[in-house]
Design a protein around this motif. Sequence first.
Motif, PDB file in Angstrom:
ATOM      1  N   ASN A  33     -79.279  53.058 109.368  1.00  0.00           N
ATOM      2  CA  ASN A  33     -79.553  53.308 107.963  1.00  0.00           C
ATOM      3  C   ASN A  33     -81.014  53.039 107.615  1.00  0.00           C
ATOM      4  N   ASP A  34     -81.417  53.560 106.482  1.00  0.00           N
ATOM      5  CA  ASP A  34     -82.827  53.459 106.103  1.00  0.00           C
ATOM      6  C   ASP A  34     -83.234  52.032 105.763  1.00  0.00           C
ATOM      7  N   ASN A  35     -82.276  51.167 105.405  1.00  0.00           N
ATOM      8  CA  ASN A  35     -82.618  49.766 105.188  1.00  0.00           C
ATOM      9  C   ASN A  35     -83.110  49.121 106.481  1.00  0.00           C
ATOM     10  N   LEU A  36     -82.428  49.419 107.568  1.00  0.00           N
ATOM     11  CA  LEU A  36     -82.847  48.876 108.857  1.00  0.00           C
ATOM     12  C   LEU A  36     -84.234  49.393 109.224  1.00  0.00           C
ATOM     13  N   LEU A  37     -84.463  50.671 108.984  1.00  0.00           N
ATOM     14  CA  LEU A  37     -85.753  51.264 109.338  1.00  0.00           C
ATOM     15  C   LEU A  37     -86.884  50.710 108.480  1.00  0.00           C
ATOM     16  N   ASN A  38     -86.619  50.497 107.199  1.00  0.00           N
ATOM     17  CA  ASN A  38     -87.688  50.134 106.271  1.00  0.00           C
ATOM     18  C   ASN A  38     -87.873  48.633 106.082  1.00  0.00           C
ATOM     19  N   ARG A  39     -86.859  47.848 106.367  1.00  0.00           N
ATOM     20  CA  ARG A  39     -86.937  46.420 106.077  1.00  0.00           C
ATOM     21  C   ARG A  39     -87.155  45.548 107.308  1.00  0.00           C
ATOM     22  N   THR A  40     -87.130  46.135 108.495  1.00  0.00           N
ATOM     23  CA  THR A  40     -87.228  45.324 109.703  1.00  0.00           C
ATOM     24  C   THR A  40     -88.334  45.844 110.619  1.00  0.00           C
ATOM     25  N   ALA A  41     -88.700  45.005 111.600  1.00  0.00           N
ATOM     26  CA  ALA A  41     -89.755  45.348 112.554  1.00  0.00           C
ATOM     27  C   ALA A  41     -89.158  46.093 113.750  1.00  0.00           C
ATOM     28  N   PRO A  42     -90.013  46.769 114.544  1.00  0.00           N
ATOM     29  CA  PRO A  42     -89.506  47.524 115.697  1.00  0.00           C
ATOM     30  C   PRO A  42     -88.670  46.707 116.661  1.00  0.00           C
ATOM     31  N   ASP A  43     -89.035  45.430 116.895  1.00  0.00           N
ATOM     32  CA  ASP A  43     -88.239  44.631 117.831  1.00  0.00           C
ATOM     33  C   ASP A  43     -86.847  44.352 117.275  1.00  0.00           C
ATOM     34  N   GLU A  44     -86.717  44.236 115.963  1.00  0.00           N
ATOM     35  CA  GLU A  44     -85.423  44.022 115.341  1.00  0.00           C
ATOM     36  C   GLU A  44     -84.568  45.287 115.432  1.00  0.00           C
ATOM     37  N   ILE A  45     -85.183  46.437 115.196  1.00  0.00           N
ATOM     38  CA  ILE A  45     -84.450  47.708 115.293  1.00  0.00           C
ATOM     39  C   ILE A  45     -83.930  47.899 116.712  1.00  0.00           C
ATOM     40  N   ALA A  46     -84.776  47.614 117.692  1.00  0.00           N
ATOM     41  CA  ALA A  46     -84.355  47.757 119.094  1.00  0.00           C
ATOM     42  C   ALA A  46     -83.182  46.834 119.399  1.00  0.00           C
ATOM     43  N   ALA A  47     -83.226  45.606 118.869  1.00  0.00           N
ATOM     44  CA  ALA A  47     -82.138  44.662 119.116  1.00  0.00           C
ATOM     45  C   ALA A  47     -80.825  45.165 118.526  1.00  0.00           C
ATOM     46  N   VAL A  48     -80.885  45.687 117.302  1.00  0.00           N
ATOM     47  CA  VAL A  48     -79.680  46.199 116.655  1.00  0.00           C
ATOM     48  C   VAL A  48     -79.128  47.404 117.410  1.00  0.00           C
ATOM     49  N   MET A  49     -79.992  48.328 117.771  1.00  0.00           N
ATOM     50  CA  MET A  49     -79.521  49.528 118.456  1.00  0.00           C
ATOM     51  C   MET A  49     -78.986  49.210 119.846  1.00  0.00           C
ATOM     52  N   GLY A  50     -79.585  48.214 120.517  1.00  0.00           N
ATOM     53  CA  GLY A  50     -79.043  47.795 121.803  1.00  0.00           C
ATOM     54  C   GLY A  50     -77.625  47.265 121.655  1.00  0.00           C
ATOM     55  N   HIS A  51     -77.396  46.504 120.595  1.00  0.00           N
ATOM     56  CA  HIS A  51     -76.051  45.993 120.306  1.00  0.00           C
ATOM     57  C   HIS A  51     -75.072  47.145 120.084  1.00  0.00           C
ATOM     58  N   GLU A  52     -75.451  48.099 119.246  1.00  0.00           N
ATOM     59  CA  GLU A  52     -74.552  49.213 118.954  1.00  0.00           C
ATOM     60  C   GLU A  52     -74.263  50.046 120.194  1.00  0.00           C
ATOM     61  N   MET A  53     -75.257  50.230 121.030  1.00  0.00           N
ATOM     62  CA  MET A  53     -75.033  50.963 122.276  1.00  0.00           C
ATOM     63  C   MET A  53     -74.068  50.216 123.184  1.00  0.00           C
ATOM     64  N   GLY A  54     -74.061  48.890 123.071  1.00  0.00           N
ATOM     65  CA  GLY A  54     -73.118  48.102 123.847  1.00  0.00           C
ATOM     66  C   GLY A  54     -71.686  48.480 123.549  1.00  0.00           C
ATOM     67  N   HIS A  55     -71.385  48.755 122.282  1.00  0.00           N
ATOM     68  CA  HIS A  55     -70.027  49.164 121.930  1.00  0.00           C
ATOM     69  C   HIS A  55     -69.636  50.442 122.675  1.00  0.00           C
ATOM     70  N   TYR A  56     -70.596  51.356 122.814  1.00  0.00           N
ATOM     71  CA  TYR A  56     -70.310  52.625 123.492  1.00  0.00           C
ATOM     72  C   TYR A  56     -70.124  52.406 124.991  1.00  0.00           C
TER      73      TYR A  56
END
Length: 413
Positions: free
Chosen positions: A240-263
Motif C-alpha cells: 500500500n501507499d502508506n508503506l511506500l510513503n511512510r517508510t524507508a527502503p530497508d523497511e519496505i524490503a523487510a516487509v516484502m520479504g516477510h510477505e514473500m515468506g507466506h508464498y
Amino acid sequence: MLPAIAHAANPGFDVDQATRAYLDVLQGPARAKSDAYFEGGYWLTLWSALVAIASYLALLPTGLSARFRDWSERLVKRRWLQTALYAVPFTLVSTLIALPWTIYTGYFREKQYGLMNQSFIAWFGEQAIGLAIGILINMALLTALFAVIRRFRRTWWIWGAGTMIVFALFGALIGPVFIAPLFNKYTELPNGPVRDRIVAMARSNNIPAEHVYLFDASKQTKRISANVSGLGPTIRISLNDNLLNRTAPDEIAAVMGHEMGHYVLNHVTKMIAMFAVILLILFGIVYRAGPAMIRRHGARWQVRGIADPAATPVLALMAAVAALVLTPVLNTIIRVNESEADAFGLNVAREPDGFAKIAMRLSEYRKIEPGPIEEALFFDHPSGATRVRMSMQWKKDHVPGAAMVKPDLKLDQ
C-alpha cells in the motif's frame, strides 16, 4: 553451526540492550494510547461475538427467519431458489441489527485513535459495497450448503465442511482480481530502486514478479501493509501507499520479504488445510447440536428442521460461538505462520534494523510489549517486542561486525 560462529564473532553485541533501545522509542502517552487501543480489542472480540449472537437470536423467536422463508416460498417453487432468496433478507436484517456496533467499532473507534482517514460517508459507502458482496456470497453459500444438507442426510457435516473450504479457495482465487479493486485502485508500482529490489527478491525465490501492485490504502487508513495474495494465476505482489510513503527502503524490503515468506512457505494452502480440520470438527458438533436445538425450540421458532433455510440463524449462531471459543487457537495458528514468515523475510531481505523499525511502526495499533500469556491468547501476529528481539538476534548471528545503533525512528502517533 553458522549461527554459533556468527555469535562468537559478535561477542560485544547485546541482543537485550539492542532490543530495549528500539522498544524505548515508544514512551509515555504514545505507548499508553497504543496499549489502550489494542487492549480494548480484547473486549471487542467478546462483544462482537455477543452482538452477532444477539442478531441471530433476534431472527428466531420473533419468527422473522420463518417469515423470510415463507416469503421466498411464495415467490418461487424451486428449493434452491428459495434458499438463495432467503439469504437476501437474512443478510440485510442481521446486518442492520448489528449496524450501530459496526459503526462504532469500524468508524468512530478508528477515528478516535487517529487511524481512520475517511469521512463517514465514504466509509459507509464501502460498507454498502461490502454488504452487496455479502448478499451475493450468502446466496451462493447457503444455496450450496442447504443442498448438501438435503442430499446427504447422514454425512452432510462432512460435505458441508468441504463446501466451506471450496468457497474459501474460490474467494482466495478471485479476491485480488474482482473484489479488492472495488475498494482500492491498484496500479503498477513505478520503476525505480524499490521495485527493482522487490522484483529481485521475488525472482530469487521463484515468486512470479511480472507485476508488482501499489494500492491507495491511504484514502482509508494510516496503517502500513503489503501482501502476496491470490492462488495460481491470480497470485500478485501488492503494497500500500502508506508503506511506500511512510517508510524507508530497508523497511519496505523487510516487509516484502516477510510477505514473500507466506508464498514460498505455502502458508495459504497450509492454513486452509488446518482450518479444514477445524471446520470438520465444528460441523460434526453442529450435526449433533443443531437438530437437538431445533427439536426443542423449532415449533416456537417455526423452523421445520435442519434442512430448512429458516434454520440459518441456528447455524450462524453456533459458528459465532465457536469462533469466540476458538479465538486463542486460531490466533496461535496464524501467529506461528507469521513468525515463520518473519524468519524467512529476515533471511531474504537481510535488513534486521529495517524489520525492527517496521515492528515499532506497527505499534500504532498493536500493543508493543505484552506478557507471554497475553500474547499467546490475543495476538494473531508476534508482538513488536518479539519481532524486534528476533531481528536483533538475527543481526548478531548473521551480520559480521554487528554494531549497536541508536534507532533514528520517529513514530507517528
